[in-house]
Design a protein around this motif. Structure first.
Motif, PDB file in Angstrom:
ATOM      1  N   VAL A 226       0.836  -1.202   0.000  1.00  0.00           N
ATOM      2  CA  VAL A 226       0.000   0.000   0.000  1.00  0.00           C
ATOM      3  C   VAL A 226       0.871   1.252   0.000  1.00  0.00           C
ATOM      4  CG1 VAL A 226      -1.722   1.318   1.300  1.00  0.00           C
ATOM      5  CG2 VAL A 226      -1.927  -1.162   1.122  1.00  0.00           C
ATOM      6  N   VAL A 236      -4.179   7.467  -6.298  1.00  0.00           N
ATOM      7  CA  VAL A 236      -4.375   6.630  -5.114  1.00  0.00           C
ATOM      8  C   VAL A 236      -4.341   7.496  -3.861  1.00  0.00           C
ATOM      9  CG1 VAL A 236      -3.409   4.752  -3.730  1.00  0.00           C
ATOM     10  CG2 VAL A 236      -3.453   4.560  -6.216  1.00  0.00           C
ATOM     11  N   ARG A 240      -7.474   8.167  -1.225  1.00  0.00           N
ATOM     12  CA  ARG A 240      -7.353   7.948   0.218  1.00  0.00           C
ATOM     13  C   ARG A 240      -7.765   9.198   0.995  1.00  0.00           C
ATOM     14  NH1 ARG A 240      -4.650   8.844   4.727  1.00  0.00           N
ATOM     15  NH2 ARG A 240      -4.555   7.118   6.216  1.00  0.00           N
ATOM     16  N   THR A 267     -13.636   2.855  -4.235  1.00  0.00           N
ATOM     17  CA  THR A 267     -12.929   1.590  -4.015  1.00  0.00           C
ATOM     18  C   THR A 267     -12.940   0.732  -5.268  1.00  0.00           C
ATOM     19  OG1 THR A 267     -14.955   0.668  -3.039  1.00  0.00           O
ATOM     20  CG2 THR A 267     -13.312   1.531  -1.526  1.00  0.00           C
ATOM     21  N   ASP A 270     -10.265   2.194  -7.400  1.00  0.00           N
ATOM     22  CA  ASP A 270      -8.965   1.834  -6.840  1.00  0.00           C
ATOM     23  C   ASP A 270      -8.609   0.387  -7.165  1.00  0.00           C
ATOM     24  OD1 ASP A 270      -6.676   2.517  -5.052  1.00  0.00           O
ATOM     25  OD2 ASP A 270      -7.520   0.895  -3.847  1.00  0.00           O
ATOM     26  N   ALA A 271      -9.599  -0.505  -7.067  1.00  0.00           N
ATOM     27  CA  ALA A 271      -9.362  -1.920  -7.366  1.00  0.00           C
ATOM     28  C   ALA A 271      -8.984  -2.107  -8.829  1.00  0.00           C
ATOM     29  CB  ALA A 271     -10.600  -2.745  -7.026  1.00  0.00           C
ATOM     30  N   ALA A 274      -5.448  -0.811  -9.352  1.00  0.00           N
ATOM     31  CA  ALA A 274      -4.461  -1.731  -8.784  1.00  0.00           C
ATOM     32  C   ALA A 274      -4.300  -2.965  -9.646  1.00  0.00           C
ATOM     33  CB  ALA A 274      -4.864  -2.122  -7.370  1.00  0.00           C
ATOM     34  N   ASP A 323     -11.242  -6.285  -1.353  1.00  0.00           N
ATOM     35  CA  ASP A 323     -10.001  -5.939  -0.659  1.00  0.00           C
ATOM     36  C   ASP A 323      -9.807  -4.430  -0.591  1.00  0.00           C
ATOM     37  OD1 ASP A 323      -9.459  -8.587  -0.249  1.00  0.00           O
ATOM     38  OD2 ASP A 323      -7.998  -8.764  -1.881  1.00  0.00           O
ATOM     39  N   SER A 324     -10.139  -3.740  -1.696  1.00  0.00           N
ATOM     40  CA  SER A 324     -10.000  -2.289  -1.726  1.00  0.00           C
ATOM     41  C   SER A 324     -10.959  -1.627  -0.738  1.00  0.00           C
ATOM     42  CB  SER A 324     -10.256  -1.765  -3.142  1.00  0.00           C
ATOM     43  OG  SER A 324     -10.116  -0.369  -3.204  1.00  0.00           O
ATOM     44  N   ARG A 327      -9.651  -2.094   2.653  1.00  0.00           N
ATOM     45  CA  ARG A 327      -8.543  -1.161   2.899  1.00  0.00           C
ATOM     46  C   ARG A 327      -9.070   0.220   3.257  1.00  0.00           C
ATOM     47  NH1 ARG A 327      -3.615  -1.399   4.815  1.00  0.00           N
ATOM     48  NH2 ARG A 327      -3.449   0.805   5.353  1.00  0.00           N
TER      49      ARG A 327
END
Length: 410
Positions: A226, A236, A240, A267, A270-271, A274, A323-324, A327
């Motif tokens: 991360v 990213v 956040r 999210t 973000d996923a 990633a 998972d995102s 997080r």
């Protein structure tokens, strides 16, 4: 709002991704702050008969999967260096680290539990002799997701293993795996690395200055992967910041519903980001290991290896969203821990220290009991996501709990 420190990514490492071959510690270079674990694994690699079953445990961010891959690579490394096997630069090491070596199988599941058919297939695979390496290694991520029936299938394979096969199971804690399996495995316990160790890695490998590296390490709560994403990608970092300031902006029921939708949307983005970045990095690493230039056409006989990476990336996509979101909830947890630190004058460094002024204002009219209530609500939301509750529904309930706290602020 106080902006987070700008992070430069104008270095070869940041653009091309980290490479084990550039680090003097080879494949174990990513395991910062895990010196006892690295020593344990290096001793096993040099042994003529390493244990046939291993259980890697540690909280999220401790690097269980990275450690398992590094161990698999070191076991089969082609080069004997002064520090032992695991150079990170030979063809075998590079293929294993990228997940493209036929003798090392990296297994994960997108489901709540592993299917018993999947475990039976692994047991069959374990009987095959390794191709061009000393050991066939099977790495099972999320071994805690195995049902008792699936575990019993695996148990027999671990009790009577083929002489050329090594099993590596990964789980958050030993208690998450049935004792019958646990008792037959060599234990490897990882920890969350210290912030200083993560920061040093970011400076050495990603070209950050000390201030940037410390910021990324702190706000990631010492999670190497991360921290690296935060350091490299301004989008990213922006996402956040939007997440951790959500509680400060929820004032009405409408705000709560809109915030929940925004959180799920962020999210998901973000996923996807990633997943794309990881696929590009894995493809680039595979090209390097196969001796292909960046723009060179992939020969037909090698296309199956690239197709395997794409298929794996597709399988990861659904889980990446969960998972995102998890997080993001961890980041929200950090907000209320910071609030409690301020309320109780704990004198510890805030995770979101760059938001100290905003959090101080927020904390002034918030009691410690209400902050604890928000932490409980976040915990419940994480549990619901793990139980396949629709993300939007779970987030709406969470945001409404923040709103209920708002009523007590006067």
């Amino acid at each position: 709002m106080t902006e987070s420190p700008a992070v430069s990514t104008e270095t070869g490492h940041a653009e091309n991704g980290s490479s084990a071959s550039t680090d003097p510690t080879g494949v174990f270079g990513e395991l910062v702050g895990q010196e006892p674990v690295v020593d344990q694994l290096r001793r096993a690699v040099t042994s003529s008969a390493p244990a046939h079953a291993w259980l890697f445990t540690g909280p999220p961010g401790s690097g269980r999967s990275n450690a398992a891959r590094a161990f698999a690579a070191a076991l089969n490394c082609e080069v004997e260096s002064p520090a032992g096997r695991g150079c990170g630069s030979c063809r075998t090491c590079r293929l294993i680290i990228t997940g493209a070596h036929p003798s090392v199988k990296l297994v994960s599941t997108e489901n709540v539990t592993y299917r018993i058919e999947d475990i039976r297939e692994l047991v069959t695979t374990a009987q095959d002799r390794p191709q061009g390496t000393r050991w066939r290694v099977i790495v099972v991520e999320d071994a805690d997701r195995m049902t008792e029936r699936a575990t019993n299938v695996l148990l027999k394979a671990i009790e009577e293993p083929p002489p050329h096969t090594i099993w590596v199971l990964c789980a958050p804690s030993p208690a998450d795996v049935l004792v019958t399996i646990r008792s037959r495995c060599r234990m490897v316990s990882l920890r969350i690395p210290p912030a200083e160790a993560v920061a040093r890695l970011l400076v050495a490998r990603d070209g950050l200055n000390a201030q940037q590296a410390h910021f990324a390490a702190r706000v990631s709560q010492n999670h190497v992967g991360v921290a690296r994403r935060l350091a490299r990608d301004p989008e990213v970092r922006s996402r956040r910041e939007n997440v951790v300031t959500l509680p400060l902006r929820v004032r009405t029921s409408t705000d709560a519903v809109q915030a929940a939708g925004k959180l799920v949307e962020m999210t998901q983005a973000d996923a996807e980001s990633a997943a794309e970045a990881r696929l590009a990095q894995e493809q680039a690493a595979l090209r390097r290991s196969l001796g292909l230039d960046v723009e060179e056409k992939i020969p037909p006989k090698l296309r199956s290896q690239f197709k395997r990476l794409e298929e794996e990336n597709t399988r990861r996509a659904k889980r990446a969203v969960a998972d995102s979101l998890d997080r993001a909830l961890i980041d929200l947890t950090a907000v209320y821990r910071d609030v409690l630190s301020l309320k109780l004058s704990a004198g510890v460094e805030l995770i979101n220290d760059h938001l100290r002024a905003e959090l101080t204002d927020y904390a002034e009219n918030l009691s410690p009991e209400h902050a604890l209530g928000c932490l409980d609500a976040i915990s419940a939301a994480r549990m619901r996501i793990g139980q396949n509750v629709p993300p939007l529904l779970a987030m709406e309930a969470l945001m409404m709990s923040f709103l209920s706290v708002e009523d007590h602020r006067r």
